[in-house]
Enzyme design. Structure first.
Site, mmCIF file in Angstrom:
data_model
loop_
_atom_site.group_PDB
_atom_site.id
_atom_site.type_symbol
_atom_site.label_atom_id
_atom_site.label_comp_id
_atom_site.label_asym_id
_atom_site.label_seq_id
_atom_site.Cartn_x
_atom_site.Cartn_y
_atom_site.Cartn_z
ATOM 1 N N ARG A 121 19.179 -7.174 -2.827
ATOM 2 C CA ARG A 121 18.935 -6.448 -4.096
ATOM 3 C C ARG A 121 17.575 -6.775 -4.693
ATOM 4 O O ARG A 121 17.341 -6.619 -5.890
ATOM 5 C CB ARG A 121 20.049 -6.722 -5.112
ATOM 6 C CG ARG A 121 21.404 -6.273 -4.610
ATOM 7 C CD ARG A 121 22.380 -6.055 -5.745
ATOM 8 N NE ARG A 121 23.625 -5.523 -5.210
ATOM 9 C CZ ARG A 121 24.640 -6.283 -4.811
ATOM 10 N NH1 ARG A 121 24.564 -7.584 -4.911
ATOM 11 N NH2 ARG A 121 25.713 -5.722 -4.326
ATOM 12 N N LYS A 143 4.124 1.651 -4.992
ATOM 13 C CA LYS A 143 4.828 2.718 -4.270
ATOM 14 C C LYS A 143 5.164 2.181 -2.885
ATOM 15 O O LYS A 143 4.267 1.760 -2.145
ATOM 16 C CB LYS A 143 3.955 3.965 -4.127
ATOM 17 C CG LYS A 143 3.933 4.831 -5.373
ATOM 18 C CD LYS A 143 3.257 6.161 -5.080
ATOM 19 C CE LYS A 143 3.222 7.047 -6.311
ATOM 20 N NZ LYS A 143 2.483 8.303 -6.088
ATOM 21 N N GLU A 185 -10.800 7.428 -0.102
ATOM 22 C CA GLU A 185 -10.037 7.038 -1.303
ATOM 23 C C GLU A 185 -10.948 6.338 -2.321
ATOM 24 O O GLU A 185 -10.683 6.365 -3.518
ATOM 25 C CB GLU A 185 -8.862 6.131 -0.917
ATOM 26 C CG GLU A 185 -7.917 6.725 0.133
ATOM 27 C CD GLU A 185 -6.885 7.709 -0.415
ATOM 28 O OE1 GLU A 185 -6.933 8.017 -1.625
ATOM 29 O OE2 GLU A 185 -6.050 8.178 0.381
ATOM 30 N N LYS A 227 -7.409 1.885 -10.382
ATOM 31 C CA LYS A 227 -5.995 2.106 -10.051
ATOM 32 C C LYS A 227 -5.094 1.288 -10.962
ATOM 33 O O LYS A 227 -4.055 1.765 -11.426
ATOM 34 C CB LYS A 227 -5.713 1.794 -8.580
ATOM 35 C CG LYS A 227 -4.244 2.065 -8.250
ATOM 36 C CD LYS A 227 -3.959 2.610 -6.910
ATOM 37 C CE LYS A 227 -2.473 2.944 -6.796
ATOM 38 N NZ LYS A 227 -2.051 3.310 -5.469
ATOM 39 N N GLU A 237 4.657 7.671 -12.488
ATOM 40 C CA GLU A 237 4.113 9.023 -12.355
ATOM 41 C C GLU A 237 4.896 10.030 -13.183
ATOM 42 O O GLU A 237 5.293 11.083 -12.704
ATOM 43 C CB GLU A 237 4.133 9.418 -10.859
ATOM 44 C CG GLU A 237 3.034 10.398 -10.486
ATOM 45 C CD GLU A 237 2.847 10.521 -8.982
ATOM 46 O OE1 GLU A 237 2.693 9.490 -8.311
ATOM 47 O OE2 GLU A 237 2.855 11.656 -8.493
ATOM 48 N N ARG A 242 -0.895 9.213 -13.443
ATOM 49 C CA ARG A 242 -0.916 8.675 -12.071
ATOM 50 C C ARG A 242 -1.084 9.800 -11.050
ATOM 51 O O ARG A 242 -1.635 9.600 -9.979
ATOM 52 C CB ARG A 242 0.361 7.869 -11.791
ATOM 53 C CG ARG A 242 0.306 7.190 -10.428
ATOM 54 C CD ARG A 242 1.303 6.061 -10.277
ATOM 55 N NE ARG A 242 1.121 5.454 -8.967
ATOM 56 C CZ ARG A 242 1.661 4.323 -8.579
ATOM 57 N NH1 ARG A 242 2.448 3.654 -9.389
ATOM 58 N NH2 ARG A 242 1.430 3.848 -7.363
ATOM 59 N N ASN A 246 -3.604 11.774 -6.835
ATOM 60 C CA ASN A 246 -3.300 12.675 -5.713
ATOM 61 C C ASN A 246 -4.416 13.701 -5.489
ATOM 62 O O ASN A 246 -4.229 14.660 -4.734
ATOM 63 C CB ASN A 246 -1.974 13.397 -5.958
ATOM 64 C CG ASN A 246 -0.807 12.427 -5.974
ATOM 65 O OD1 ASN A 246 -0.836 11.413 -5.275
ATOM 66 N ND2 ASN A 246 0.192 12.712 -6.788
ATOM 67 N N HIS A 249 -4.877 15.578 -2.237
ATOM 68 C CA HIS A 249 -3.712 15.320 -1.390
ATOM 69 C C HIS A 249 -2.889 16.581 -1.100
ATOM 70 O O HIS A 249 -2.236 16.646 -0.069
ATOM 71 C CB HIS A 249 -2.818 14.247 -2.010
ATOM 72 C CG HIS A 249 -3.378 12.860 -1.866
ATOM 73 N ND1 HIS A 249 -4.607 12.490 -2.361
ATOM 74 C CD2 HIS A 249 -2.888 11.741 -1.258
ATOM 75 C CE1 HIS A 249 -4.834 11.210 -2.080
ATOM 76 N NE2 HIS A 249 -3.812 10.741 -1.405
ATOM 77 N N HIS A 253 -2.509 17.254 2.522
ATOM 78 C CA HIS A 253 -1.181 17.198 3.136
ATOM 79 C C HIS A 253 -0.974 18.407 4.055
ATOM 80 O O HIS A 253 -0.441 18.285 5.167
ATOM 81 C CB HIS A 253 -0.116 17.171 2.036
ATOM 82 C CG HIS A 253 1.282 17.142 2.547
ATOM 83 N ND1 HIS A 253 1.926 15.968 2.883
ATOM 84 C CD2 HIS A 253 2.161 18.137 2.814
ATOM 85 C CE1 HIS A 253 3.126 16.250 3.321
ATOM 86 N NE2 HIS A 253 3.306 17.561 3.279
ATOM 87 N N HIS A 267 -4.954 10.153 7.555
ATOM 88 C CA HIS A 267 -4.612 10.489 6.166
ATOM 89 C C HIS A 267 -5.870 10.579 5.278
ATOM 90 O O HIS A 267 -6.076 11.577 4.571
ATOM 91 C CB HIS A 267 -3.632 9.450 5.617
ATOM 92 C CG HIS A 267 -3.337 9.597 4.165
ATOM 93 N ND1 HIS A 267 -2.561 10.636 3.673
ATOM 94 C CD2 HIS A 267 -3.737 8.879 3.088
ATOM 95 C CE1 HIS A 267 -2.502 10.535 2.352
ATOM 96 N NE2 HIS A 267 -3.192 9.472 1.971
#
Ligand code: NAD
Ligand code: GLY
Length: 368
Positions: A121, A143, A185, A227, A237, A242, A246, A249, A253, A267
């Site tokens: 947990r 994330k 990035e 960041k 987000e 936040r 992206n 992206h 993507h 990526h």
């Protein structure tokens, strides 16, 4: 040593950036080694190049090292390797108070972070990122994820590390193409809200790519400061702040999907081409000066990053690429939020983008 704090109340933590930090990690990580032991999870590439440095330093500080070495590559962010990792951690009798060290790129960081979030947990973990992408982006902000058959990063959690320890010299062994992909990035932070940093990228980015230690440390520090501030403001987000991370992206993507999420387009390379497309689309909508879009394209081109459909090796037409966007996990109530720009350093979230118009733009890009 540069120190950046991620301010998140009880989940706050430090990001330490220092050339050679890996060789001094024994002293830095000693307080985290419960019972004088640390489990270090890495992949075979990093085990061959950077693990010996960490191992030597930890042992010199009297810390017993338990390495877990996984295969490299995106396929390691899978149920199979998550299960393998959890079983290995349980066999080592990891307890909640233990800290697991993630030594590697975004793949290892995302997988270890997710494993740490569910093992017993929740136990603690430390990010020691070894790719530029992980040093400026994925190791910060909590994330974590693995991939599902239905798509990338669909199973995961928000789970903050206890510490991020960044040694820019680990990039010495990173293949230049991976460094360049991570550099996209870095550029992203300038484009979001820091035009002076984008200007630094234009003038000094080549020094970073050539391995200059000061340029690396400067760019990593500025990136994680940006960041950390965004994550402290909008950890999950929810407010839209936040989501600015992206930038590039959504287009990226779709390009990655068209190239099969393969080595044809890494990526960061997809993000680079995606940012150039987002700026040119913003210019087409009359939102952004064409000169700014041209500057973005020119810089990405100058450093050898993909900056259009051809250099991203994409073959699909506009409708095909928009089809990929419809499967984007950011799609909500039939609308896909898009990151657009009013200029360099002036990115914003738009919910008014018409996907048929995006398809027409992409067809025009193909024909150009
Ligand atoms: P990666 O972890 O696959 O690393 C790229 C390659 O470099 C791998 O082959 C790896 O073995 C090798 N490598 C790593 N460090 C090395 C070193 N110092 N020397 C030699 N080889 C080295 O890829 P990545 O680009 O770091 O990360 C991509 C992943 O990050 C994706 O899964 C993406 O979804 C995720 N990501 C997560 C976030 C987040 O916020 N959590 C943000 C961006 C990306
Ligand atoms: N890389 C995007 C984020 O951390 O939100």
């Amino acid at each position: 040593m540069a120190l950046v704090r991620v301010a998140l109340d009880a989940r706050s933590y430090d990001i330490l950036i220092e050339q050679g930090a890996l060789d001094r990690a024994g002293d830095t990580l000693k307080p985290y080694a419960r019972n004088g032991r640390l489990v270090v999870v890495t992949d075979t590439n990093v085990a061959a190049t950077q693990l010996p440095r960490l191992d030597t330093s930890l042992r010199a500080a009297g810390i017993m090292v338990e390495p877990i070495i996984l295969p490299p590559g995106e396929q390691t962010k899978s149920w199979r390797h998550l299960e393998q990792l959890l079983d290995a951690l349980l066999a080592l009798e990891i307890e909640r108070g233990d800290h697991i060290v993630a030594l590697g790129g975004g793949v290892i960081g995302d997988l270890v972070g997710f494993a740490a979030s569910i093992l017993k947990r929740g136990c603690r973990f430390i990010q020691v990122p070894t790719t530029l992408l992980a040093q400026v982006d994925s190791s910060v902000g909590g994330k974590t994820a693995i991939n599902a058959r239905a798509g990338k990063n669909l199973i995961g959690s928000f789970y903050q590390p206890a510490l991020v320890l960044i040694d820019p010299s680990t990039l010495d062994s990173l293949p230049p193409r991976e460094t360049r992909a991570g550099y996209a990035e870095v550029v992203k932070y300038g484009l979001i809200d820091d035009p002076a940093f984008f200007a630094w990228c234009e003038s000094d980015g080549h020094r970073l790519l050539a391995g200059d230690a000061d340029a690396r440390t400067h760019a990593i520090g500025r990136s994680v400061q940006a960041k950390a501030a965004i994550v402290a403001d909008d950890e999950r987000e929810t407010t839209g702040r936040r989501a600015l991370l992206n930038l590039g992206h959504t287009f990226g993507h779709a390009l990655e999907a068209d190239t099969g999420f393969s080595d044809r387009l890494l990526h960061g390379e997809g993000v680079a081409a995606g940012m150039a497309l987002a700026f040119r689309y913003s210019a087409r909508l009359g939102l952004c000066p064409q000169a700014d879009a041209d500057r973005v394209t020119a810089h990405l081109q100058a450093v050898g990053l993909p900056h259009d459909l051809a250099t991203a090796h994409v073959t699909a037409d506009g409708a095909g690429l928009v089809g990929h966007m419809l499967h984007d996990k950011k799609m909500a109530a039939g609308t896909l939020p898009f990151l657009l720009a009013r200029g360099i350093g002036a990115t914003f979230l738009s919910k008014d983008v018409v996907l048929d118009d995006v398809a027409a733009f992409l067809d025009a890009e193909r024909a150009a």
